[in-house]
Design a protein around this motif. Structure first.
Motif, PDB file in Angstrom:
ATOM      1  N   GLU A   1      -1.968 -27.513 -44.041  1.00  0.00           N
ATOM      2  CA  GLU A   1      -3.369 -27.675 -43.810  1.00  0.00           C
ATOM      3  C   GLU A   1      -3.945 -26.629 -44.525  1.00  0.00           C
ATOM      4  N   ILE A   2      -5.136 -27.197 -45.063  1.00  0.00           N
ATOM      5  CA  ILE A   2      -5.947 -26.039 -45.909  1.00  0.00           C
ATOM      6  C   ILE A   2      -7.206 -26.335 -45.144  1.00  0.00           C
ATOM      7  N   VAL A   3      -7.917 -25.189 -44.935  1.00  0.00           N
ATOM      8  CA  VAL A   3      -9.040 -25.187 -43.847  1.00  0.00           C
ATOM      9  C   VAL A   3      -9.794 -23.951 -44.158  1.00  0.00           C
ATOM     10  N   ALA A   4     -11.168 -23.911 -44.074  1.00  0.00           N
ATOM     11  CA  ALA A   4     -12.008 -22.581 -44.209  1.00  0.00           C
ATOM     12  C   ALA A   4     -13.185 -22.718 -43.126  1.00  0.00           C
ATOM     13  N   ASP A   5     -13.508 -21.578 -42.718  1.00  0.00           N
ATOM     14  CA  ASP A   5     -14.427 -21.765 -41.700  1.00  0.00           C
ATOM     15  C   ASP A   5     -15.968 -21.635 -42.497  1.00  0.00           C
ATOM     16  N   LYS A   6     -16.733 -22.794 -41.907  1.00  0.00           N
ATOM     17  CA  LYS A   6     -18.040 -23.025 -42.734  1.00  0.00           C
ATOM     18  C   LYS A   6     -19.009 -21.718 -42.722  1.00  0.00           C
ATOM     19  N   ALA A   7     -18.973 -21.073 -41.527  1.00  0.00           N
ATOM     20  CA  ALA A   7     -19.810 -19.992 -41.421  1.00  0.00           C
ATOM     21  C   ALA A   7     -19.440 -18.643 -42.194  1.00  0.00           C
TER      22      ALA A   7
ATOM     23  N   LYS B   1     -18.833 -19.787 -50.437  1.00  0.00           N
ATOM     24  CA  LYS B   1     -18.825 -20.699 -49.441  1.00  0.00           C
ATOM     25  C   LYS B   1     -19.064 -22.156 -49.743  1.00  0.00           C
ATOM     26  N   VAL B   2     -18.572 -22.565 -50.642  1.00  0.00           N
ATOM     27  CA  VAL B   2     -18.663 -23.996 -50.963  1.00  0.00           C
ATOM     28  C   VAL B   2     -17.292 -24.887 -51.129  1.00  0.00           C
TER      29      VAL B   2
ATOM     30  N   VAL C   1     -16.099 -33.357 -53.866  1.00  0.00           N
ATOM     31  CA  VAL C   1     -15.418 -32.000 -53.427  1.00  0.00           C
ATOM     32  C   VAL C   1     -14.306 -32.299 -52.413  1.00  0.00           C
ATOM     33  N   ILE C   2     -13.431 -31.445 -52.239  1.00  0.00           N
ATOM     34  CA  ILE C   2     -12.126 -31.396 -51.178  1.00  0.00           C
ATOM     35  C   ILE C   2     -12.861 -30.556 -50.141  1.00  0.00           C
ATOM     36  N   GLY C   3     -13.029 -31.445 -48.896  1.00  0.00           N
ATOM     37  CA  GLY C   3     -13.867 -30.964 -47.818  1.00  0.00           C
ATOM     38  C   GLY C   3     -12.952 -29.879 -46.961  1.00  0.00           C
ATOM     39  N   ILE C   4     -12.734 -28.626 -47.254  1.00  0.00           N
ATOM     40  CA  ILE C   4     -12.003 -27.819 -46.588  1.00  0.00           C
ATOM     41  C   ILE C   4     -12.978 -26.660 -45.661  1.00  0.00           C
ATOM     42  N   LEU C   5     -14.149 -27.050 -45.840  1.00  0.00           N
ATOM     43  CA  LEU C   5     -15.055 -26.322 -45.145  1.00  0.00           C
ATOM     44  C   LEU C   5     -15.313 -26.953 -43.873  1.00  0.00           C
ATOM     45  N   VAL C   6     -15.405 -26.393 -42.646  1.00  0.00           N
ATOM     46  CA  VAL C   6     -15.324 -27.167 -41.471  1.00  0.00           C
ATOM     47  C   VAL C   6     -15.969 -26.021 -40.520  1.00  0.00           C
ATOM     48  N   ALA C   7     -16.792 -26.359 -39.239  1.00  0.00           N
ATOM     49  CA  ALA C   7     -17.076 -25.543 -38.158  1.00  0.00           C
ATOM     50  C   ALA C   7     -15.728 -25.710 -37.267  1.00  0.00           C
ATOM     51  N   THR C   8     -15.211 -24.389 -37.126  1.00  0.00           N
ATOM     52  CA  THR C   8     -14.150 -24.235 -36.490  1.00  0.00           C
ATOM     53  C   THR C   8     -14.142 -23.136 -35.601  1.00  0.00           C
ATOM     54  N   THR C   9     -13.177 -22.993 -34.366  1.00  0.00           N
ATOM     55  CA  THR C   9     -13.208 -21.917 -33.495  1.00  0.00           C
ATOM     56  C   THR C   9     -11.930 -21.538 -33.691  1.00  0.00           C
ATOM     57  N   TRP C  10     -10.781 -21.932 -34.463  1.00  0.00           N
ATOM     58  CA  TRP C  10      -9.468 -21.686 -34.495  1.00  0.00           C
ATOM     59  C   TRP C  10      -8.890 -21.686 -33.354  1.00  0.00           C
ATOM     60  N   ALA C  11      -9.154 -22.823 -32.509  1.00  0.00           N
ATOM     61  CA  ALA C  11      -8.404 -22.881 -31.324  1.00  0.00           C
ATOM     62  C   ALA C  11      -7.096 -23.585 -31.194  1.00  0.00           C
ATOM     63  N   VAL C  12      -6.724 -24.208 -32.231  1.00  0.00           N
ATOM     64  CA  VAL C  12      -5.436 -24.754 -32.400  1.00  0.00           C
ATOM     65  C   VAL C  12      -4.166 -24.016 -32.080  1.00  0.00           C
ATOM     66  N   LYS C  13      -3.187 -24.103 -31.322  1.00  0.00           N
ATOM     67  CA  LYS C  13      -2.246 -23.387 -31.213  1.00  0.00           C
ATOM     68  C   LYS C  13      -0.906 -23.681 -31.924  1.00  0.00           C
TER      69      LYS C  13
ATOM     70  N   VAL D   1     -10.476 -18.441 -44.880  1.00  0.00           N
ATOM     71  CA  VAL D   1      -9.713 -19.369 -45.275  1.00  0.00           C
ATOM     72  C   VAL D   1      -8.504 -19.393 -44.379  1.00  0.00           C
ATOM     73  N   ARG D   2      -7.732 -20.538 -43.999  1.00  0.00           N
ATOM     74  CA  ARG D   2      -6.440 -20.398 -43.461  1.00  0.00           C
ATOM     75  C   ARG D   2      -5.454 -21.732 -44.015  1.00  0.00           C
ATOM     76  N   VAL D   3      -4.329 -21.292 -44.080  1.00  0.00           N
ATOM     77  CA  VAL D   3      -3.304 -22.500 -44.124  1.00  0.00           C
ATOM     78  C   VAL D   3      -2.219 -22.557 -43.385  1.00  0.00           C
ATOM     79  N   TYR D   4      -2.045 -23.712 -42.697  1.00  0.00           N
ATOM     80  CA  TYR D   4      -1.073 -23.832 -41.565  1.00  0.00           C
ATOM     81  C   TYR D   4       0.003 -24.596 -42.492  1.00  0.00           C
ATOM     82  N   VAL D   5       1.333 -24.554 -41.834  1.00  0.00           N
ATOM     83  CA  VAL D   5       2.536 -25.224 -42.138  1.00  0.00           C
ATOM     84  C   VAL D   5       2.358 -26.130 -40.980  1.00  0.00           C
ATOM     85  N   LEU D   6       2.667 -27.490 -41.227  1.00  0.00           N
ATOM     86  CA  LEU D   6       2.936 -28.483 -40.100  1.00  0.00           C
ATOM     87  C   LEU D   6       4.131 -29.405 -40.167  1.00  0.00           C
TER      88      LEU D   6
END
Length: 327
Positions: free
Chosen positions: A179-185, A239-240, A276-288, A189-194
């Motif tokens: 999972e490729i994800v970035a904090d919008k604010a 940040k785009v 665009v590839i939508g990796i920018l999201v509003a996240t709190t990184w709450a997923v364990k 960037v974080r990449v998780y293995v699932l």
């Protein structure tokens, strides 16, 4: 008269022999033509005025073809250059001129250094009757063929239309899903293995980098392991949302390179109209991250009469080294 006839016969024989020796070299057809380039592991990038079809081979041979808006090869008035940049290597990028291949229907060829790095940036700048075509490919050691083959392998895992646990983009890479994800604010960037249930698991000894392309140009992010190796972390320069992402994942001595969201034979839209590839999201990184391995006990006994426990890691590949036995 007899001497003249003999002389003419000798001259004729020499002429025929000379033509026979010269004809194979002169009549040898080009290896790749406008009709066959797309069947030779090419990638196609769609620009506003047309498209560029390009192959990059491991030995550094590059072929390119420009097509108009209707998909017709453009044979005249095309010129251009390649710029080759290898991440981590100092010095000015290498350049190579694209020149027409005779009798190839508009195909241009160039020679760049062999692909020795796990990821090489090959930029192109073409002009077609003054109209610019500019872009860049990030290719692995196996060139565009490896990207096509990895895209084909990725189709076996269905992630289309799904989001990651943090709301990020999912991409199969080798035996993993990331999972490729970035904090919008902040642009972090974080990449998780699932695992197959799209639950985060520890990254283990994996390494990862992302080649990201935006309207401002290409960039390569070498991500670092996060705390306790639960995920990878980095930071966007701008940040785009990117228009292209190439993922490099190393694990256990093997390197996998994939072009995010790409399917074999599809067209990559570039430029101002590129999605665009939508990796920018509003996240709190709450997923364990699930750090507990799945344990499966075999019912059958082994040769010495002891039961076998197998620890299942990541996506569920059985690891022979993950066995414990007790009486």
């Amino acid at each position: 008269m007899r001497i003249q006839r003999c002389l003419r016969s000798v001259l004729f024989s020499l002429a025929v022999a000379s033509m026979a020796l010269a004809s194979p070299a002169c009549s040898k057809p080009p290896q790749i033509t406008a009709e066959s380039i797309e069947d030779n592991w090419a990638l196609t990038e769609q620009h506003e005025p047309g498209s560029v079809v390009m192959t990059v081979a491991p030995d550094g041979k590059v072929t390119a073809l420009v097509k108009d808006r209707d998909g017709k090869p453009i044979e005249e008035g095309v010129s251009g250059n390649l710029t080759v940049k290898v991440p981590g290597k100092e010095g000015a990028p290498a350049t190579a001129e694209l020149v027409p291949e005779p009798k190839a229907g508009g195909v241009l060829v160039a020679k760049i250094p062999p692909l020795e790095d796990e990821l090489t940036e090959v930029g192109y700048e073409l002009k077609v009757n003054g109209e610019p075509f500019k872009g860049a490919l990030h290719v692995p050691r196996g060139g565009t063929r490896e990207l096509q083959e990895s895209a084909k392998e990725s189709q076996a895992i269905k992630v289309e239309g799904k989001k990651g646990p943090n709301g990020g983009v999912l991409q199969p890479v080798g035996d993993d899903i990331v999972e490729i994800v970035a904090d919008k604010a902040t642009g972090d960037v974080r990449v998780y293995v699932l695992d197959l249930d799209l639950k985060p698991v520890p990254i283990g000894q994996r390494e990862i980098k992302l080649a990201i392309q935006t309207a401002s140009g290409p960039d390569v992010l070498v991500l670092a392991p996060g705390p306790d190796r639960l995920y990878f972390t980095g930071k966007l320069k701008v940040k785009v949302n990117p228009t292209k992402i190439t993922v490099v994942l190393k694990d256990g001595g093997r390197t996998h390179v994939v072009l995010c969201n790409y399917h074999p034979g599809s067209v990559i839209v570039v430029g101002a109209s590129a999605p665009v590839i939508g990796i920018l999201v509003a996240t709190t990184w709450a997923v364990k991250v699930n750090v507990k391995p799945t344990v499966v006990v075999h019912d059958d006994d082994d040769d010495d009469g002891r039961r076998v426990i197998v620890v299942r890691k990541g996506k569920g590949k059985w690891k022979g080294k993950g066995k414990w036995r007790w009486k």
